[in-house]
Write a protein that holds these residues in place. Structure first.
Motif, PDB file in Angstrom:
ATOM      1  N   ARG A 111     -46.663   7.823  40.073  1.00 22.92           N
ATOM      2  CA  ARG A 111     -45.700   8.922  40.151  1.00 22.92           C
ATOM      3  C   ARG A 111     -45.619   9.653  38.807  1.00 22.92           C
ATOM      4  O   ARG A 111     -45.604  10.887  38.750  1.00 22.92           O
TER       5      ARG A 111
ATOM      6  N   SER B 272     -51.793  15.431  43.508  1.00 16.92           N
ATOM      7  CA  SER B 272     -51.661  15.117  44.930  1.00 16.92           C
ATOM      8  C   SER B 272     -52.182  13.720  45.241  1.00 16.92           C
ATOM      9  O   SER B 272     -51.560  12.954  45.987  1.00 16.92           O
TER      10      SER B 272
ATOM     11  N   ILE C 293     -49.575  11.132  43.730  1.00 17.27           N
ATOM     12  CA  ILE C 293     -48.282  11.037  44.418  1.00 17.27           C
ATOM     13  C   ILE C 293     -48.468  10.427  45.806  1.00 17.27           C
ATOM     14  O   ILE C 293     -47.564   9.753  46.324  1.00 17.27           O
ATOM     15  N   ASP C 294     -49.636  10.605  46.409  1.00 19.22           N
ATOM     16  CA  ASP C 294     -49.912   9.939  47.691  1.00 19.22           C
ATOM     17  C   ASP C 294     -49.939   8.420  47.503  1.00 19.22           C
ATOM     18  O   ASP C 294     -49.457   7.671  48.368  1.00 19.22           O
TER      19      ASP C 294
ATOM     20  N   ARG D  96     -43.880  15.544  45.924  1.00 15.08           N
ATOM     21  CA  ARG D  96     -45.054  15.854  46.753  1.00 15.08           C
ATOM     22  C   ARG D  96     -44.872  17.200  47.444  1.00 15.08           C
ATOM     23  O   ARG D  96     -45.839  17.947  47.643  1.00 15.08           O
TER      24      ARG D  96
ATOM     25  N   ARG E 141     -47.593  20.029  47.217  1.00 13.55           N
ATOM     26  CA  ARG E 141     -48.170  20.618  48.426  1.00 13.55           C
ATOM     27  C   ARG E 141     -47.955  22.125  48.469  1.00 13.55           C
ATOM     28  O   ARG E 141     -48.848  22.885  48.884  1.00 13.55           O
TER      29      ARG E 141
ATOM     30  N   ASP F 139     -41.937  17.300  53.609  1.00 14.84           N
ATOM     31  CA  ASP F 139     -41.498  16.408  52.531  1.00 14.84           C
ATOM     32  C   ASP F 139     -40.052  16.689  52.147  1.00 14.84           C
ATOM     33  O   ASP F 139     -39.261  15.753  51.954  1.00 14.84           O
TER      34      ASP F 139
END
Length: 290
Positions: A189, A205, A208-209, A225, A229, A241
């Motif tokens: 994170r 991305s 954070i996934d 996120r 995005r 989200d």
């Protein structure tokens, strides 16, 4: 000269002696037993009291045997002060304690490098709460001198670097930590935040996934996120989200930001979400090392 000793004086003297012996062997022993029965002071237990009410620390200290635990008592009281609203005062006390060896009971009071590093970590948290990120950086850097392998301290240091707008330094460290399973959700994170600051939203991305794979109910990670995005032109993913943030934590600061983002998205899908400029201030859940 003849000294006469009256029988009644001998009798009273015997009573006095008996009472003295009784006190020493009876009441005094009972008092000593009461003191001895106090449970030992345990720092993690004292720190756990803070979750309910920082003012309860005094009750915990008074109901436990603190002999040989002076440093631990000072540590807990300093954290309580920081939690109670005096973050600067608590942080200063913790910093002083981290740099100081045991004095009164060096044979029992824990002043090991690990304990002092943990104290430095709490000092860094308190400085961060006070917005003094340069001091937080100094405290975490000192802690790492004592415990170089501490992931907790690395994350505290890296978060301070980001707050001081030094993402390249943070990213260098976080890239080394990425393969470490300890505190992996927080590591990725924070790495995503560093990548957001440097403008690498594709890398952000991916990180954070990973965070949400490990902590799917992390509202702050969903908020971030959504921002990522949106910057990658995934408007529907961003909306999903931000709606998830509100569902997970409707009364939180993150939910307030998500509502603002959704309002802007509804009126102008191409506008940057308001939380883009404030997300760096969101807390990172670096748990206490105790």
């Amino acid at each position: 000269m003849i000294v006469r000793v009256f029988p009644q004086f001998l009798f009273l003297s015997a009573i006095g002696f008996f009472l003295a012996v009784s006190w020493l062997t009876g009441d005094h022993q009972a008092h000593a037993a009461t003191v001895a029965k106090l449970p030992p002071f345990v720092l993690p237990d004292c720190l756990a009291v803070l979750d309910d009410d920082p003012t309860d620390v005094d009750d915990y200290v008074s109901s436990h045997d603190v002999v040989g635990s002076e440093r631990a008592v000072r540590h807990c009281r300093a954290v309580a002060e920081a939690f109670g609203g005096n973050a600067v005062g608590g942080a200063a006390q913790l910093d002083e304690l981290a740099h100081k060896a045991a004095s009164r009971h060096p044979e029992t009071d824990d002043d090991s490098p690990e304990e002092r590093a943990a104290t430095a970590a709490d000092a860094a948290r308190a400085w961060s709460a006070a917005g003094a990120f340069d001091r937080a950086l100094a405290s975490s850097a000192y802690g790492l001198e004592l415990a170089p392998a501490s992931v907790d301290l690395h994350l505290l240091r890296d978060r301070s670097l980001l707050q001081l707008n030094r993402p390249a330094e943070a990213l260098q460290d976080l890239s080394k930590l990425a393969a470490n399973p300890v505190m992996a959700a927080e590591t990725h994170r924070l790495k995503a935040r560093a990548e957001m600051q440097t403008g690498d939203f594709n890398a952000a991305s991916r990180d954070i996934d990973i965070t949400l794979e490990k902590s799917p109910d992390d509202a702050a990670a969903h908020l971030e996120r959504g921002i990522i995005r949106h910057r990658l032109n995934n408007v529907e993913g961003a909306r999903a989200d931000w709606e998830q943030v509100i569902a997970l934590a409707p009364d939180s600061h993150e939910a307030d930001l998500a509502r603002q983002d959704l309002d802007v998205l509804a009126s102008d899908p191409d506008a940057l979400p308001p939380s883009t400029t404030t997300v760096q201030q969101l807390p990172l859940s670096t748990a206490s090392s105790h």
